[in-house]
Write a protein that holds these residues in place. Structure first.
Motif, PDB file in Angstrom:
ATOM      1  N   PRO A   4      -9.058  -5.728  -7.674  1.00 53.57           N
ATOM      2  CA  PRO A   4      -9.561  -5.489  -9.029  1.00 53.57           C
ATOM      3  C   PRO A   4      -9.301  -6.682  -9.942  1.00 53.57           C
ATOM      4  N   THR A   5     -10.089  -6.790 -10.993  1.00 51.88           N
ATOM      5  CA  THR A   5      -9.908  -7.836 -11.994  1.00 51.88           C
ATOM      6  C   THR A   5      -8.957  -7.334 -13.084  1.00 51.88           C
ATOM      7  N   ASN A   6      -8.315  -8.269 -13.753  1.00 52.35           N
ATOM      8  CA  ASN A   6      -7.216  -7.987 -14.674  1.00 52.35           C
ATOM      9  C   ASN A   6      -7.483  -6.831 -15.644  1.00 52.35           C
ATOM     10  N   TYR A   7      -8.646  -6.800 -16.270  1.00 55.72           N
ATOM     11  CA  TYR A   7      -8.886  -5.861 -17.363  1.00 55.72           C
ATOM     12  C   TYR A   7      -9.076  -4.421 -16.896  1.00 55.72           C
ATOM     13  N   THR A   8      -9.198  -4.202 -15.576  1.00 57.05           N
ATOM     14  CA  THR A   8      -9.462  -2.862 -15.050  1.00 57.05           C
ATOM     15  C   THR A   8      -8.195  -2.082 -14.711  1.00 57.05           C
TER      16      THR A   8
END
Length: 387
Positions: free
Chosen positions: A119-123
Motif C-alpha cells: 500500500p501507499t503511505n496515505y492509505t
C-alpha cells in the motif's frame, strides 16, 4: 548414508527424500523431520551446513509451499522471489494492481488471498480504521532497523503508536516523454495536458488511478493535488473530459506502450521513469515545476492473510539490505533505508530521476488519506473512464 531410520527401522532413500522435501516446503517441522528420519542433532547440523535443511529463520514455523503478494507493475526483481523459494520452498504468486482503490476494494470484499501487499503511505490509516490490516509483530522482522529509515518517508506506517507497515521505497509522480517524438521541452503539468491534445494526440497515457490522474489535472489550474473542493474538481473533470478523446490509453501499466513506441508520453512513477530511461535513453522523466505527488510505498500484511508465517518470512527477507539493494537496482526506486543506500553504486545515488534536486521536491505533496474514499473523486474518475 544409504538408510534412514524411524523407530529403529530403516526407511528407504525415496521416503527419506520425500520427508526432506516436505521439510523444505514447510509441511513438517524440523523436529518432526528429525523424528521421522532418525537424524541425530549432529547429523542435522551437518545437513544444514550442506544446504539440505532450512536456516533457523525459516525452520521455526510451517510456511506452507505458496503465498501471494499484491503489488504494482514492474516493481520487483523476479529473481528475488525465485531466491526466496530456493531458501524456503515457498512459491510467491504476484498479483499486480494499478491503484490503491483496487487494493482497498479487494481487501474489503474479503478473501483476497494475499499474505503481503504494497500500500501507499496515505492509505494505511484507512486500512487500520477499517480493521483490515495486521499490526506487525516486529519480533518477526529482525532484518528491519527503524533507526536507519529516513523519517520523511516512514511516519505513516505507524498509527496510534502501533506499526502497521514498513517502508519499501519512496518516489515521485511525474511524466515520461519520448524526446525523439516530442522534441519541445516540457516542465509542467499544464504543458503535459496541452501537448496531449496537440502534438501528443493519440500517443499519451494517463494512470488508471484517481489520485494521480485527478491530482495532476488539478495541478493544471494550480490547485492542490489532494483537493476535495467541488468547484476545483469540476474544473479538473472539464479538462479530463476534454483530453479523453486524445488519449492512447488509460492504464497504470504504461511501460509496454512506451517501449513499443505506440505511446510517446505518459504519466509516470519514479521507478518506471528510471527503467525506461535506462533502457531507452531518449525517454526523459519530468517532474513538474508546479508540483504533484511524492509518495512512499510500504509492505503490510492483511488481517485475513491466509499464510501469515510466509508473509512475515518474505517481508523479513525483503528487509535484508543485501536483498533490498538488488530490488532497488532492478526496479529503479529510491530507498528509505540508509543501509541500502550505502550499498548502492554512486551512479544510482547521483541519478536525478531517483534523487531529484531539493527545489523540485519542495512543491510536491504526499497523498491525503481523505482522497482514498472520497465519493466525489471516485465518481469523477468513473465518469472520465466511461466517457
Amino acid at each position: 548414508m544409504s538408510k534412514s531410520y524411524r523407530d529403529g527401522l530403516p526407511i528407504s532413500p525415496e521416503k527419506f527424500v520425500d520427508q526432506l522435501m516436505r521439510l523444505k516446503r514447510g509441511s513438517i517441522s524440523r523436529r518432526d523431520f528429525l523424528g521421522l528420519t532418525g537424524l541425530g542433532v549432529a547429523t542435522a547440523v551437518m545437513a544444514r551446513e550442506l544446504g539440505i535443511m532450512p536456516t533457523p529463520a525459516f525452520a521455526a514455523e510451517n510456511l506452507g509451499d505458496r503465498m501471494s503478494i499484491a503489488t504494482w507493475p514492474n516493481y520487483h526483481d523476479p529473481a528475488t522471489f525465485e531466491n526466496f523459494k530456493a531458501e524456503t520452498g515457498v512459491a510467491v504468486e504476484v498479483n499486480v494492481f494499478g491503484s490503491n482503490e483496487e487494493m482497498l476494494a479487494k481487501l474489503q470484499a474479503g478473501g483476497s488471498g494475499w499474505s503481503l501487499f504494497v500500500p501507499t503511505n496515505y492509505t494505511i490509516s484507512t486500512y487500520k480504521k477499517l480493521g483490515i490490516i495486521e499490526p506487525l509483530d516486529m519480533a518477526k522482522l529482525g532484518n528491519f532497523d527503524g533507526s536507519q529509515e529516513d523519517a520523511r518517508f516512514t511516519a505513516e506506517g505507524t498509527v496510534d503508536g502501533t506499526i502497521y507497515a514498513v517502508p519499501k521505497n519512496w518516489g515521485t509522480t511525474g511524466f515520461a516523454v519520448n524526446t525523439k517524438k516530442l522534441a519541445k521541452p516540457m516542465s509542467s503539468w499544464k504543458e503535459f495536458w496541452d501537448t496531449a491534445m496537440a502534438e501528443g494526440d493519440g500517443r499519451t497515457m494517463v494512470h488508471d488511478y484517481q489520485l494521480t490522474t485527478i491530482g495532476n489535472a488539478l495541478k493544471y489550474y494550480g490547485y492542490s493535488f489532494n483537493s476535495l473542493k467541488q468547484d476545483e474538481l469540476a474544473k479538473a473533470e472539464e479538462l479530463l473530459l476534454k483530453v479523453k478523446p486524445h488519449l492512447f490509453a488509460v492504464s497504470s501499466d504504461y511501460q509496454p506502450g512506451m517501449r513499443a513506441g505506440d505511446a510517446w508520453m505518459t504519466m509516470c512513477w519514479t521507478n518506471d521513469g528510471a527503467q525506461l530511461h535506462r533502457d531507452i535513453p531518449e525517454i526523459a522523466y519530468v517532474l513538474s515545476k508546479e508540483g504533484g505527488e511524492i509518495w512512499t510505498d510500504f509492505y503490510a500484511i492483511p488481517k485475513d492473510a491466509p499464510n501469515k508465517p510466509a508473509g512475515y518470512a518474505l517481508l523479513n527477507y525483503l528487509m535484508n539490505p543485501k536483498v533490498a539493494v538488488k530490488e532497488h537496482l532492478a526496479n529503479g526506486a529510491p530507498s528509505t533505508d540508509a543501509r541500502v543506500n550505502a550499498l548502492l553504486p554512486k551512479e544510482v545515488l547521483d541519478n536525478p530521476i531517483l534523487y531529484p534536486a531539493a527545489d523540485l521536491l519542495k512543491p510536491l505533496e504526499f497523498g491525503a488519506a481523505a482522497t482514498l474514499t472520497d465519493p466525489g473523486r471516485a465518481e469523477l474518475m468513473a465518469r472520465f473512464k466511461s466517457a
